[in-house]
Scaffold this motif. Structure first.
Motif, PDB file in Angstrom:
ATOM      1  N   GLN A   1       0.862  -1.269  -0.062  1.00  0.00           N
ATOM      2  CA  GLN A   1      -0.033  -0.005   0.004  1.00  0.00           C
ATOM      3  C   GLN A   1       0.917   1.277   0.043  1.00  0.00           C
ATOM      4  OE1 GLN A   1      -3.336  -0.088   2.487  1.00  0.00           O
ATOM      5  NE2 GLN A   1      -3.852  -2.210   2.010  1.00  0.00           N
ATOM      6  N   THR A   2       1.982   1.180   0.740  1.00  0.00           N
ATOM      7  CA  THR A   2       2.854   2.218   0.588  1.00  0.00           C
ATOM      8  C   THR A   2       3.597   2.336  -0.654  1.00  0.00           C
ATOM      9  OG1 THR A   2       3.415   1.816   2.761  1.00  0.00           O
ATOM     10  CG2 THR A   2       5.015   3.405   1.845  1.00  0.00           C
ATOM     11  N   GLU A   3       3.912   1.445  -1.225  1.00  0.00           N
ATOM     12  CA  GLU A   3       4.450   1.443  -2.665  1.00  0.00           C
ATOM     13  C   GLU A   3       3.547   2.241  -3.570  1.00  0.00           C
ATOM     14  OE1 GLU A   3       6.052  -2.135  -4.066  1.00  0.00           O
ATOM     15  OE2 GLU A   3       7.351  -2.421  -2.438  1.00  0.00           O
ATOM     16  N   SER A   4       2.198   1.660  -3.727  1.00  0.00           N
ATOM     17  CA  SER A   4       1.011   1.982  -4.376  1.00  0.00           C
ATOM     18  C   SER A   4       1.027   3.627  -4.208  1.00  0.00           C
ATOM     19  CB  SER A   4      -0.093   1.280  -4.088  1.00  0.00           C
ATOM     20  OG  SER A   4      -1.176   1.633  -5.051  1.00  0.00           O
ATOM     21  N   THR A   5       0.894   4.206  -2.922  1.00  0.00           N
ATOM     22  CA  THR A   5       0.943   5.421  -2.653  1.00  0.00           C
ATOM     23  C   THR A   5       1.893   6.436  -3.314  1.00  0.00           C
ATOM     24  OG1 THR A   5      -0.614   4.945  -0.914  1.00  0.00           O
ATOM     25  CG2 THR A   5       0.219   7.238  -1.030  1.00  0.00           C
ATOM     26  N   LEU A   6       3.019   5.840  -2.879  1.00  0.00           N
ATOM     27  CA  LEU A   6       4.332   6.595  -3.670  1.00  0.00           C
ATOM     28  C   LEU A   6       4.208   6.521  -5.060  1.00  0.00           C
ATOM     29  CD1 LEU A   6       6.983   5.225  -1.200  1.00  0.00           C
ATOM     30  CD2 LEU A   6       5.968   7.522  -1.343  1.00  0.00           C
ATOM     31  N   LYS A   7       3.840   5.512  -5.863  1.00  0.00           N
ATOM     32  CA  LYS A   7       3.757   5.574  -7.221  1.00  0.00           C
ATOM     33  C   LYS A   7       2.664   6.704  -7.714  1.00  0.00           C
ATOM     34  CE  LYS A   7       5.119   0.852  -8.126  1.00  0.00           C
ATOM     35  NZ  LYS A   7       4.569  -0.392  -8.673  1.00  0.00           N
ATOM     36  N   VAL A   8       1.529   6.933  -7.069  1.00  0.00           N
ATOM     37  CA  VAL A   8       0.747   7.750  -7.257  1.00  0.00           C
ATOM     38  C   VAL A   8       1.478   9.273  -7.422  1.00  0.00           C
ATOM     39  CG1 VAL A   8      -1.370   9.273  -6.893  1.00  0.00           C
ATOM     40  CG2 VAL A   8      -1.391   6.593  -6.622  1.00  0.00           C
ATOM     41  N   TYR A   9       2.091   9.410  -6.253  1.00  0.00           N
ATOM     42  CA  TYR A   9       2.854  10.611  -6.177  1.00  0.00           C
ATOM     43  C   TYR A   9       3.898  10.932  -7.357  1.00  0.00           C
ATOM     44  CZ  TYR A   9       0.653  11.829  -1.644  1.00  0.00           C
ATOM     45  OH  TYR A   9      -0.118  12.089  -0.883  1.00  0.00           O
ATOM     46  N   GLU A  10       4.750   9.690  -7.425  1.00  0.00           N
ATOM     47  CA  GLU A  10       5.645   9.960  -8.432  1.00  0.00           C
ATOM     48  C   GLU A  10       5.187  10.085  -9.947  1.00  0.00           C
ATOM     49  OE1 GLU A  10       7.429   5.910  -8.189  1.00  0.00           O
ATOM     50  OE2 GLU A  10       8.705   6.512  -6.245  1.00  0.00           O
ATOM     51  N   THR A  11       3.815   9.428 -10.359  1.00  0.00           N
ATOM     52  CA  THR A  11       3.236   9.747 -11.674  1.00  0.00           C
ATOM     53  C   THR A  11       2.856  11.215 -11.652  1.00  0.00           C
ATOM     54  OG1 THR A  11       2.679   7.534 -11.702  1.00  0.00           O
ATOM     55  CG2 THR A  11       1.386   9.084 -13.147  1.00  0.00           C
ATOM     56  N   LEU A  12       2.234  11.718 -10.642  1.00  0.00           N
ATOM     57  CA  LEU A  12       1.965  13.067 -10.691  1.00  0.00           C
ATOM     58  C   LEU A  12       3.123  14.211 -10.810  1.00  0.00           C
ATOM     59  CD1 LEU A  12      -0.909  13.117  -7.665  1.00  0.00           C
ATOM     60  CD2 LEU A  12      -1.294  13.346 -10.215  1.00  0.00           C
ATOM     61  N   LEU A  13       4.065  13.983 -10.066  1.00  0.00           N
ATOM     62  CA  LEU A  13       5.214  14.554 -10.220  1.00  0.00           C
ATOM     63  C   LEU A  13       5.829  14.660 -11.778  1.00  0.00           C
ATOM     64  CD1 LEU A  13       7.244  14.042  -6.736  1.00  0.00           C
ATOM     65  CD2 LEU A  13       6.218  16.061  -7.674  1.00  0.00           C
TER      66      LEU A  13
ATOM     67  N   ARG B   1       4.361  14.084 -14.354  1.00  0.00           N
ATOM     68  CA  ARG B   1       3.293  14.654 -15.354  1.00  0.00           C
ATOM     69  C   ARG B   1       3.665  16.263 -15.088  1.00  0.00           C
ATOM     70  NH1 ARG B   1      -2.408  11.744 -14.136  1.00  0.00           N
ATOM     71  NH2 ARG B   1      -1.929   9.799 -14.999  1.00  0.00           N
ATOM     72  N   LYS B   2       3.920  16.779 -13.750  1.00  0.00           N
ATOM     73  CA  LYS B   2       4.050  18.158 -13.738  1.00  0.00           C
ATOM     74  C   LYS B   2       5.341  18.520 -14.343  1.00  0.00           C
ATOM     75  CE  LYS B   2       3.905  21.798 -10.058  1.00  0.00           C
ATOM     76  NZ  LYS B   2       3.653  22.046  -8.733  1.00  0.00           N
ATOM     77  N   GLN B   3       6.373  17.672 -14.223  1.00  0.00           N
ATOM     78  CA  GLN B   3       7.613  18.082 -14.625  1.00  0.00           C
ATOM     79  C   GLN B   3       7.495  18.119 -16.190  1.00  0.00           C
ATOM     80  OE1 GLN B   3      10.424  15.246 -12.974  1.00  0.00           O
ATOM     81  NE2 GLN B   3      10.327  16.539 -11.100  1.00  0.00           N
ATOM     82  N   ALA B   4       6.831  17.171 -16.817  1.00  0.00           N
ATOM     83  CA  ALA B   4       6.559  17.187 -18.326  1.00  0.00           C
ATOM     84  C   ALA B   4       5.950  18.449 -18.713  1.00  0.00           C
ATOM     85  CB  ALA B   4       5.848  15.813 -18.796  1.00  0.00           C
ATOM     86  N   GLN B   5       5.111  18.862 -18.016  1.00  0.00           N
ATOM     87  CA  GLN B   5       4.349  20.088 -18.227  1.00  0.00           C
ATOM     88  C   GLN B   5       5.112  21.347 -18.317  1.00  0.00           C
ATOM     89  OE1 GLN B   5       0.855  19.925 -15.969  1.00  0.00           O
ATOM     90  NE2 GLN B   5      -0.360  18.304 -17.062  1.00  0.00           N
ATOM     91  N   GLN B   6       6.268  21.341 -17.653  1.00  0.00           N
ATOM     92  CA  GLN B   6       6.787  22.683 -17.311  1.00  0.00           C
ATOM     93  C   GLN B   6       7.945  22.717 -18.348  1.00  0.00           C
ATOM     94  OE1 GLN B   6       8.529  22.052 -13.419  1.00  0.00           O
ATOM     95  NE2 GLN B   6       6.669  22.670 -12.399  1.00  0.00           N
TER      96      GLN B   6
END
Length: 191
Positions: free
Chosen positions: A172-184, A186-191
């Motif tokens: 569950q910790t790994e799954s939660t961290l993957k969500v944050y990593e995916t969002l980060l 995406r944000k970096q790709a948009q910049q």
């Protein structure tokens, strides 16, 4: 056992969860009334406190326990901070919510400690039992079948419980961290 000597030398049937009508404590008392007729060596424990505003329901439960002649067969332990010990002490843990819950944490905790669980076949508790311990599934709201299932589990000292990786804290910790990593990302790709 010093605090609750009535539990000594008994098969412990545990109902964890806060005191609330939909959690199923009334059904637990009805089930215990049937269970102790066949197994007088059983003692039920209801573990959990009454939230503010729910004290009247706790009084109703105590009156129902008396009406069912379970005063010496069911104990209210209140809010506890030693759940791990209680799960290990219990022979069976019961989950009897009257409506589907998204995730019954007590089911997973009990199974992870090696204690068999009986639960109505609905909601998150049913999903967990299907994955980990399908022998504990009971047709919803069938108190007689619940008592039969609990009876069949009482003496099962080595139940086959399989906790899939997805239920473990690490997963569950790994799954939660993957969500944050995916969002980060995406944000970096948009910049």
């Amino acid at each position: 056992f010093r605090q609750y000597p009535q539990l000594a030398q008994k098969k412990i049937i545990m109902m964890p969860g806060r005191i609330s009508r939909w959690k199923g404590q009334l059904d637990f008392l009805a089930m215990m009334a049937q269970l102790v007729q066949k197994r007088p060596d059983c003692h039920g424990i209801i573990v959990g406190g009454a939230e503010p505003g729910k004290e009247q329901f706790l009084e109703e439960l105590e009156k129902e326990r008396t009406r069912l002649n379970l005063t010496d067969k069911v104990s209210f332990l209140g809010q506890r901070n030693d759940m791990t010990t209680l799960y290990l002490l219990a022979n069976v843990v019961c989950h009897m919510s009257t409506k589907p819950e998204p995730f019954g944490r007590t089911v997973t905790e009990a199974l992870a400690s090696g204690t068999p669980v009986a639960a109505f076949d609905r909601g998150g508790a049913a999903e967990t039992l299907r994955a980990c311990f399908p022998e504990g599934l009971v047709k919803p709201d069938d108190i007689k079948a619940f008592a039969q299932t609990a009876l069949s589990l009482i003496d099962n000292t080595r139940p086959e419980i399989e906790i899939p990786w997805r239920f473990r804290l690490e997963a569950q910790t790994e799954s939660t961290l993957k969500v944050y990593e995916t969002l980060l990302a995406r944000k970096q790709a948009q910049q």
